[in-house]
Design a protein around this motif. Structure first.
Motif, PDB file in Angstrom:
ATOM      1  N   GLN A 128      -1.178  21.992 -28.137  1.00 41.24           N
ATOM      2  CA  GLN A 128      -0.069  21.067 -28.399  1.00 41.24           C
ATOM      3  C   GLN A 128       1.220  21.827 -28.695  1.00 41.24           C
ATOM      4  N   GLU A 129       1.097  22.954 -29.399  1.00 39.88           N
ATOM      5  CA  GLU A 129       2.274  23.786 -29.661  1.00 39.88           C
ATOM      6  C   GLU A 129       2.849  24.338 -28.360  1.00 39.88           C
ATOM      7  N   ILE A 130       1.976  24.698 -27.430  1.00 40.91           N
ATOM      8  CA  ILE A 130       2.431  25.194 -26.127  1.00 40.91           C
ATOM      9  C   ILE A 130       3.157  24.098 -25.362  1.00 40.91           C
ATOM     10  N   PHE A 131       2.560  22.922 -25.308  1.00 41.70           N
ATOM     11  CA  PHE A 131       3.125  21.839 -24.492  1.00 41.70           C
ATOM     12  C   PHE A 131       4.480  21.367 -25.018  1.00 41.70           C
ATOM     13  N   THR A 132       4.740  21.528 -26.319  1.00 43.96           N
ATOM     14  CA  THR A 132       5.994  21.054 -26.912  1.00 43.96           C
ATOM     15  C   THR A 132       7.003  22.177 -27.148  1.00 43.96           C
ATOM     16  N   ASP A 133       6.687  23.380 -26.715  1.00 44.08           N
ATOM     17  CA  ASP A 133       7.603  24.522 -26.848  1.00 44.08           C
ATOM     18  C   ASP A 133       8.722  24.394 -25.809  1.00 44.08           C
ATOM     19  N   PRO A 134       9.996  24.266 -26.242  1.00 43.27           N
ATOM     20  CA  PRO A 134      11.094  24.106 -25.281  1.00 43.27           C
ATOM     21  C   PRO A 134      11.233  25.256 -24.292  1.00 43.27           C
ATOM     22  N   SER A 135      10.713  26.427 -24.633  1.00 41.95           N
ATOM     23  CA  SER A 135      10.805  27.568 -23.708  1.00 41.95           C
ATOM     24  C   SER A 135       9.993  27.349 -22.437  1.00 41.95           C
ATOM     25  N   TYR A 136       9.083  26.348 -22.443  1.00 41.54           N
ATOM     26  CA  TYR A 136       8.288  26.045 -21.246  1.00 41.54           C
ATOM     27  C   TYR A 136       8.938  24.987 -20.358  1.00 41.54           C
ATOM     28  N   TYR A 137      10.136  24.554 -20.716  1.00 38.41           N
ATOM     29  CA  TYR A 137      10.784  23.521 -19.899  1.00 38.41           C
ATOM     30  C   TYR A 137      10.915  24.019 -18.449  1.00 38.41           C
ATOM     31  N   GLY A 138      10.536  23.162 -17.494  1.00 36.26           N
ATOM     32  CA  GLY A 138      10.627  23.511 -16.081  1.00 36.26           C
ATOM     33  C   GLY A 138       9.397  24.205 -15.523  1.00 36.26           C
ATOM     34  N   GLN A 139       8.334  24.326 -16.345  1.00 38.42           N
ATOM     35  CA  GLN A 139       7.163  25.076 -15.909  1.00 38.42           C
ATOM     36  C   GLN A 139       5.883  24.245 -15.943  1.00 38.42           C
ATOM     37  N   ILE A 140       5.000  24.549 -15.006  1.00 39.58           N
ATOM     38  CA  ILE A 140       3.628  24.032 -15.003  1.00 39.58           C
ATOM     39  C   ILE A 140       2.761  25.114 -15.633  1.00 39.58           C
ATOM     40  N   VAL A 141       2.014  24.761 -16.662  1.00 37.05           N
ATOM     41  CA  VAL A 141       1.236  25.743 -17.415  1.00 37.05           C
ATOM     42  C   VAL A 141      -0.235  25.674 -17.038  1.00 37.05           C
ATOM     43  N   ILE A 142      -0.803  26.847 -16.768  1.00 35.39           N
ATOM     44  CA  ILE A 142      -2.247  26.996 -16.595  1.00 35.39           C
ATOM     45  C   ILE A 142      -2.801  27.489 -17.932  1.00 35.39           C
ATOM     46  N   GLU A 172       1.762  19.178 -35.380  1.00 38.68           N
ATOM     47  CA  GLU A 172       1.585  20.374 -34.570  1.00 38.68           C
ATOM     48  C   GLU A 172       2.561  20.470 -33.403  1.00 38.68           C
ATOM     49  N   VAL A 173       3.621  19.691 -33.417  1.00 34.28           N
ATOM     50  CA  VAL A 173       4.621  19.777 -32.354  1.00 34.28           C
ATOM     51  C   VAL A 173       5.645  20.858 -32.689  1.00 34.28           C
ATOM     52  N   GLU A 174       6.204  21.491 -31.659  1.00 33.08           N
ATOM     53  CA  GLU A 174       7.284  22.461 -31.829  1.00 33.08           C
ATOM     54  C   GLU A 174       8.639  21.872 -31.456  1.00 33.08           C
ATOM     55  N   SER A 175       8.646  20.658 -30.926  1.00 32.50           N
ATOM     56  CA  SER A 175       9.877  19.927 -30.628  1.00 32.50           C
ATOM     57  C   SER A 175       9.526  18.450 -30.568  1.00 32.50           C
ATOM     58  N   ASP A 176      10.502  17.621 -30.317  1.00 31.64           N
ATOM     59  CA  ASP A 176      10.267  16.173 -30.332  1.00 31.64           C
ATOM     60  C   ASP A 176       9.661  15.639 -29.036  1.00 31.64           C
ATOM     61  N   ASN A 177       9.527  16.486 -28.021  1.00 32.64           N
ATOM     62  CA  ASN A 177       9.021  16.036 -26.726  1.00 32.64           C
ATOM     63  C   ASN A 177       8.039  17.034 -26.142  1.00 32.64           C
ATOM     64  N   ILE A 178       7.193  16.562 -25.229  1.00 29.79           N
ATOM     65  CA  ILE A 178       6.432  17.488 -24.391  1.00 29.79           C
ATOM     66  C   ILE A 178       7.422  18.118 -23.420  1.00 29.79           C
ATOM     67  N   GLN A 179       7.397  19.441 -23.308  1.00 32.03           N
ATOM     68  CA  GLN A 179       8.407  20.152 -22.522  1.00 32.03           C
ATOM     69  C   GLN A 179       7.897  20.637 -21.166  1.00 32.03           C
ATOM     70  N   ILE A 180       6.584  20.810 -21.033  1.00 37.59           N
ATOM     71  CA  ILE A 180       6.055  21.310 -19.763  1.00 37.59           C
ATOM     72  C   ILE A 180       6.210  20.256 -18.669  1.00 37.59           C
ATOM     73  N   LYS A 181       6.261  20.708 -17.426  1.00 35.85           N
ATOM     74  CA  LYS A 181       6.346  19.789 -16.291  1.00 35.85           C
ATOM     75  C   LYS A 181       4.975  19.337 -15.809  1.00 35.85           C
ATOM     76  N   GLY A 182       3.947  20.095 -16.132  1.00 33.69           N
ATOM     77  CA  GLY A 182       2.602  19.724 -15.712  1.00 33.69           C
ATOM     78  C   GLY A 182       1.582  20.671 -16.309  1.00 33.69           C
ATOM     79  N   LEU A 183       0.302  20.283 -16.237  1.00 32.13           N
ATOM     80  CA  LEU A 183      -0.777  21.087 -16.793  1.00 32.13           C
ATOM     81  C   LEU A 183      -1.864  21.317 -15.755  1.00 32.13           C
TER      82      LEU A 183
END
Length: 368
Positions: free
Chosen positions: A44-58, A73-84
């Protein structure tokens, strides 16, 4: 909760490689730069990390979703990843404190993903070929439609993204007892960085990514913090100008991740896109000042140029990565300014590097 019936999903890479799996999250299509994180926990920390904006995470851990989600457990107010992309996706969770399932969390946020694919093979492929753009679709398998969607995904090189994740307006966070006033330039800051500064007595005023130095200086802060964030540091030009002016005032400054790259850029040191980047919770870093090594949490796809630092008379390397000798920390000679590429606030993750916040506090005490 009733078990979902999954659609077939497709993952198409920009070199034409594709994988078939099952859908997760919202049914739809999404695109971004494909990268992998080797952390074994903290999804959840990964998915809400703004540094992942624009990325699909494996995710390289086998099971995702098994402990659900909760707001703390959020690092920002939104999910930032583009996909999982993951191997086993669990719609059921067993943690008593969880507030809901990851499936529900993704559906509400409109996140598209794919599971039940061989992520070990995919990560090995990306390690060899390098990070590249990709699309995930659970609504179409038409090759031509997917190619059109993929062609519309911008390259991360040259892309400015802080404007998408930074605060839209100035806000303040205050401790119980204020010892220092720190102006924060928000390029995509994580909540736990704020927590670490506030817990040490820092009253924060957080400014949008493009705030001029003169506007921040009106508050008369004791020091400045330059945050993490997404995108190409070479394209984040407004922040570089602010950092140059902060340096001219010789006030304490601390930068993390993109903030580290901003300090380098402000001193004429270029950055470049890495083959894969560093993303995980177990990266070994050596502190060249103390001689001690630490296990660090990292998330970056760009790095500062080591050769340029070696020939720079006013900037010295303080930390190096023990896997590839890339630059992990710098400081400016004669100035109270330093930065690191990794995340000392990591939550969850190793706590070896929390001393860096204490180092910043010592500078604030010295220069106040």
């Amino acid at each position: 909760m009733k078990k979902q019936i999954h659609n077939e999903a497709i993952l198409l890479l920009e070199d034409g490689t594709f994988y078939k799996g099952k859908s997760l999250g919202l049914i739809g299509t999404t695109g971004g730069e494909l990268c992998f994180n080797t952390g074994m926990t903290g999804y959840q920390e990964i998915f809400t990390d703004p540094s992942y904006y624009g990325q699909i995470v494996i995710t390289t851990v086998s099971h995702v979703g098994n402990y659900g989600v909760q707001h703390e457990e959020v690092e920002s107010d939104n999910i930032q990843i583009k996909g999982l992309v993951c191997k086993e996706f669990s719609e059921f969770f067993s943690r008593n404190t969880a507030e809901g399932s990851l499936q529900q969390y993704f559906e509400k946020a409109g996140i598209v993903g794919i599971c039940e694919i061989d992520t070990r093979a995919l990560v090995r492929y990306i390690r060899d070929k390098g990070a590249m753009n990709a699309v995930i679709s659970s609504e179409t398998s038409d090759p031509e439609v997917l190619k059109q969607k993929l062609a519309a995904v911008p390259s991360m090189k040259g892309l400015e993204l802080s404007s998408h994740v930074s605060t839209g307006q100035v806000y303040e966070v205050k401790p119980e007892e204020t010892k220092f006033r720190v102006a924060v330039l928000d390029l995509g800051i994580k909540k736990n960085i704020i927590n670490n500064l506030v817990s040490r007595g820092c009253e924060l005023r957080v400014y949008p990514y493009n705030t001029p130095f003169e506007e921040m200086e009106k508050w008369n802060p004791d020091g400045y913090f330059i945050s993490n964030g997404p995108g190409d540091p070479a394209a984040t030009t407004e922040a570089v100008e602010s950092v140059k002016k902060i340096l001219s005032k010789s006030k304490p400054m601390f930068g993390i991740c993109l903030g580290h790259q901003m300090l380098a850029q402000a001193n004429g040191i270029p950055t470049y896109k890495m083959h894969n980047g560093h993303r995980g919770l177990n990266h070994p870093v050596k502190n060249l000042i103390t001689g001690r090594s630490e296990i660090t949490s990292q998330n970056h796809g760009f790095v500062v140029d080591a050769a340029a630092i070696a020939s720079h008379p006013e900037v010295e390397v303080t930390h190096i990565n023990l896997n590839d000798n890339s630059i992990e920390g710098i400081r400016v000679k004669g100035k109270p300014a330093f930065s690191v590429q990794y995340h000392p606030e990591s939550s969850p993750g190793p706590h070896d590097s929390e001393y860096l916040f204490d180092d910043f506090i010592k500078l604030l005490e010295q220069y106040k």
